[in-house]
Motif scaffolding. Structure first.
Motif, PDB file in Angstrom:
ATOM      1  N   HIS A  84       0.839  -1.223   0.000  1.00  0.00           N
ATOM      2  CA  HIS A  84       0.000   0.000   0.000  1.00  0.00           C
ATOM      3  C   HIS A  84       0.861   1.255   0.000  1.00  0.00           C
ATOM      4  CE1 HIS A  84      -2.810  -3.069   1.494  1.00  0.00           C
ATOM      5  NE2 HIS A  84      -3.774  -2.288   1.004  1.00  0.00           N
ATOM      6  N   ALA A  85       2.033   1.133  -0.651  1.00  0.00           N
ATOM      7  CA  ALA A  85       2.963   2.272  -0.618  1.00  0.00           C
ATOM      8  C   ALA A  85       2.354   3.521  -1.250  1.00  0.00           C
ATOM      9  CB  ALA A  85       4.249   1.901  -1.353  1.00  0.00           C
ATOM     10  N   HIS A  86       1.451   3.329  -2.255  1.00  0.00           N
ATOM     11  CA  HIS A  86       0.848   4.499  -2.912  1.00  0.00           C
ATOM     12  C   HIS A  86       0.027   5.316  -1.919  1.00  0.00           C
ATOM     13  CE1 HIS A  86      -2.105   1.282  -2.930  1.00  0.00           C
ATOM     14  NE2 HIS A  86      -3.055   2.202  -3.080  1.00  0.00           N
ATOM     15  N   GLN A  87      -0.374   4.678  -0.790  1.00  0.00           N
ATOM     16  CA  GLN A  87      -1.116   5.432   0.232  1.00  0.00           C
ATOM     17  C   GLN A  87      -0.208   5.829   1.387  1.00  0.00           C
ATOM     18  OE1 GLN A  87      -4.176   2.770   1.537  1.00  0.00           O
ATOM     19  NE2 GLN A  87      -5.324   2.917  -0.369  1.00  0.00           N
ATOM     20  N   SER A 149      -2.459   5.851   7.252  1.00  0.00           N
ATOM     21  CA  SER A 149      -2.467   5.978   5.791  1.00  0.00           C
ATOM     22  C   SER A 149      -2.511   7.463   5.436  1.00  0.00           C
ATOM     23  CB  SER A 149      -3.695   5.257   5.243  1.00  0.00           C
ATOM     24  OG  SER A 149      -3.805   5.476   3.863  1.00  0.00           O
ATOM     25  N   SER A 150      -1.886   7.813   4.334  1.00  0.00           N
ATOM     26  CA  SER A 150      -1.837   9.235   3.952  1.00  0.00           C
ATOM     27  C   SER A 150      -3.240   9.743   3.579  1.00  0.00           C
ATOM     28  CB  SER A 150      -0.903   9.399   2.755  1.00  0.00           C
ATOM     29  OG  SER A 150      -1.043  10.708   2.261  1.00  0.00           O
ATOM     30  N   LEU A 151      -3.483  10.990   3.956  1.00  0.00           N
ATOM     31  CA  LEU A 151      -4.765  11.623   3.597  1.00  0.00           C
ATOM     32  C   LEU A 151      -4.694  12.288   2.226  1.00  0.00           C
ATOM     33  CD1 LEU A 151      -5.668  13.222   7.025  1.00  0.00           C
ATOM     34  CD2 LEU A 151      -7.058  11.557   5.813  1.00  0.00           C
ATOM     35  N   GLU A 152      -3.496  12.278   1.677  1.00  0.00           N
ATOM     36  CA  GLU A 152      -3.264  12.991   0.431  1.00  0.00           C
ATOM     37  C   GLU A 152      -4.288  12.642  -0.672  1.00  0.00           C
ATOM     38  OE1 GLU A 152      -0.932  15.237   0.454  1.00  0.00           O
ATOM     39  OE2 GLU A 152      -1.283  15.856  -1.642  1.00  0.00           O
ATOM     40  N   PRO A 153      -4.525  11.307  -0.935  1.00  0.00           N
ATOM     41  CA  PRO A 153      -5.475  10.984  -2.019  1.00  0.00           C
ATOM     42  C   PRO A 153      -6.855  11.592  -1.779  1.00  0.00           C
ATOM     43  CG  PRO A 153      -4.323   9.015  -1.264  1.00  0.00           C
ATOM     44  CD  PRO A 153      -3.969  10.105  -0.295  1.00  0.00           C
ATOM     45  N   ILE A 154      -7.275  11.623  -0.511  1.00  0.00           N
ATOM     46  CA  ILE A 154      -8.603  12.192  -0.220  1.00  0.00           C
ATOM     47  C   ILE A 154      -8.615  13.684  -0.541  1.00  0.00           C
ATOM     48  CG2 ILE A 154     -10.222  12.757   1.648  1.00  0.00           C
ATOM     49  CD1 ILE A 154      -9.692  10.104   2.866  1.00  0.00           C
TER      50      ILE A 154
END
Ligand code: ADP
Length: 483
Positions: A84-87, A149-154
């Protein structure tokens, strides 16, 4: 000029509705934007929390399987984190004191929130979303799994949506302005027609009416109201013109009589007595003229109102009795029985001179339209409530036909029979309209009932001052009541 036109346009309903329409669309777009944005944020966060919880459960199984081999546990954590590195996912396992037992790669170096090793409600931490769940299993120490997990995608998704909605909102603005313009233009069409028609109306030509669309909406009601107003103004003008024509006609007769009398005097030499006779005639004609002019002046409503500007307490019973006395000789001469019955102490607020004029006129008419041997009965009472004075003048004269009755209060109206009477007896048809104007100016009413060849009864009702033991400003009646 251009500025004035701009100012006119800025003040127009069309411009204002257009501006309002645009403003409302803008506000609605902003509100929709905020609502959708918030809704999307909450949905994406709850989906992310759900996924992180599932990941925590998977990690739990791995931990329970590999414990106490922490090397294998770490490998498993790394494997998942890489998947899940993309997150930018990271995983930590904590003991019951909150100490980190194992951590995956990608774990932020510092500053993770402190926890006592139990479960915590999902929370935002910097650019991360954190879920932490506590597990127990017999034979194993209590432990917690923390997944971040990163919030970036959201934030990226929300940013895209925001830009999209803003773009749509901006594209809608000119559409809203044009839509507002078109709608307002359509809505204002009837008003334009009203203005157009109203501009054409002239006092001398008020026949035109606004077209009704029969939609029953406010504009239709406005047109209907304006039409009714025009009807009333038209009626008033017609009556006004008739009044002027009648007045001119009535003035012409005495003027013509004066002219011919004077011409007769000038045409040939005459004796002093003949000149005197002609002068008497002229004076008589002038008197008729002057009476008519005074009546016309009085009928100008402002004149009646002016005489009533200052009201006094009028002892009406005394006024009525004096009027009856004044006509007594004339009645006797014509063989008509004139009687009066007045309740004493009836006081009304008004003008004594004008009220006397009403009484005189009614008695005069009663005598004029009764034959010898007839009778005229005058009665003054209070109505049962005691609040009003009722003056009744009844005669046994020729009466008025039902068809004529509604018209007798009109200015210059005379029943044919009255016109046929001898010149001395003939009036000018103004008496009753003057009576009505005076009575109404006193807040009263005048009514008539009549039967041909049986007689006529006029009833005047006036607001009376309350019965008082010592009437204010009014002297008690000294004259006896005539039965
Ligand atoms: P006029 O000066 O011609 O009497 P009025 O306004 O007083 O004018 O009266 C209008 C008409 O009403 C009169 O011409 C007459 O035909 C009718 N009228 C008024 N009073 C009586 C009455 N008491 N009996 C019969 N007709 C009356």
């Amino acid at each position: 000029m251009r500025f004035a036109q701009l100012d006119l346009w800025r003040r127009s309903i069309r411009f204002r509705l257009m501006a309002w329409n645009t403003g409302v669309v803008l506000v609605m777009a902003l509100v929709a934007l905020l609502a959708v944005r918030e809704g999307l944020r909450l949905t994406l966060l709850s989906e992310l929390d759900e996924r992180l919880r599932e990941d925590a459960l998977e990690v739990r199984l791995a931990f329970e399987e590999f414990y106490p081999n922490l090397g294998l546990v770490k490998e498993e954590l790394d494997r998942k984190a890489i998947g899940h590195a993309h997150q930018a996912m990271f995983i930590q396992i904590l003991d019951q004191h909150g100490q980190i037992v194992a951590a995956s790669i990608n774990t932020p170096a510092q500053g993770l929130p402190r926890a006592d090793g139990g479960s915590i409600v999902p929370l935002n931490w910097g650019d991360y979303r954190l879920v932490q769940q506590h597990f127990t299993k017999s034979g194993l120490p209590d432990f917690s799994v923390r997944v971040g997990s990163s919030l970036e995608p959201i934030w990226t998704d929300i940013g895209k949506l925001t830009r999209l909605i803003l773009l749509v909102g901006l594209a809608l603005l000119p559409l809203a302005a044009v839509g507002g313009f078109v709608l307002t233009d359509r809505a204002l069409q009837p008003i334009k027609k009203i203005i157009h028609t109203a501009r054409r109306l002239r006092p001398a030509q008020l026949d035109e009416r606004l077209a009704l669309r029969h939609t029953g909406d406010e504009l239709d009601q406005l047109s209907l109201t304006i039409n009714q107003l025009l009807d009333r103004i038209g009626d008033y003008l017609v009556r006004h013109r008739e009044f002027i024509a009648n007045a001119a006609h009535e003035l012409r007769s005495p003027l013509a009589a004066i002219q011919s009398t004077v011409e007769v005097g000038l045409n040939s030499d005459r004796s002093v007595d003949e000149y005197k006779e002609l002068l008497y005639e002229t004076v008589e004609q002038c008197r008729t003229l002057s009476l008519l002019v005074n009546q016309l002046l009085l009928l100008a409503e402002s004149d009646v109102a002016r005489t009533l500007a200052s009201r006094e307490s009028v002892q009406l019973d005394q006024v009525v009795e004096r009027c009856v006395e004044m006509f007594r000789a004339a009645a006797e001469e014509r063989g008509i029985e004139l009687s009066a019955a007045c309740t004493p102490g009836i006081v009304v607020a008004g003008n004594a001179l004008r009220l006397r004029q009403v009484v005189n006129n009614l008695i005069d008419n009663g005598l004029k339209f009764s034959a010898a041997g007839g009778r005229v009965a005058v009665q003054l009472t209070r109505d049962p409530s005691g609040q009003r004075a009722l003056l009744q003048v009844a005669d046994s004269g020729c009466g008025i036909a039902p068809a004529e009755l509604p018209h007798i209060f009109e200015r210059f109206y005379q029943v044919n029979r009255a016109r046929d009477r001898d010149a001395q007896m003939r009036g000018n048809g103004l008496g009753l309209s003057i009576c009505q104007a005076i009575v109404e100016a006193h807040g009263g009413t005048i009514e008539v009932t009549s039967a041909v060849d049986q007689g006529t009864t006029f009833v005047v009702s006036l607001p009376a001052e309350p019965i008082s033991t010592s009437p204010r400003g009014a002297t008690p009646s000294l004259a006896p009541a005539h039965a």
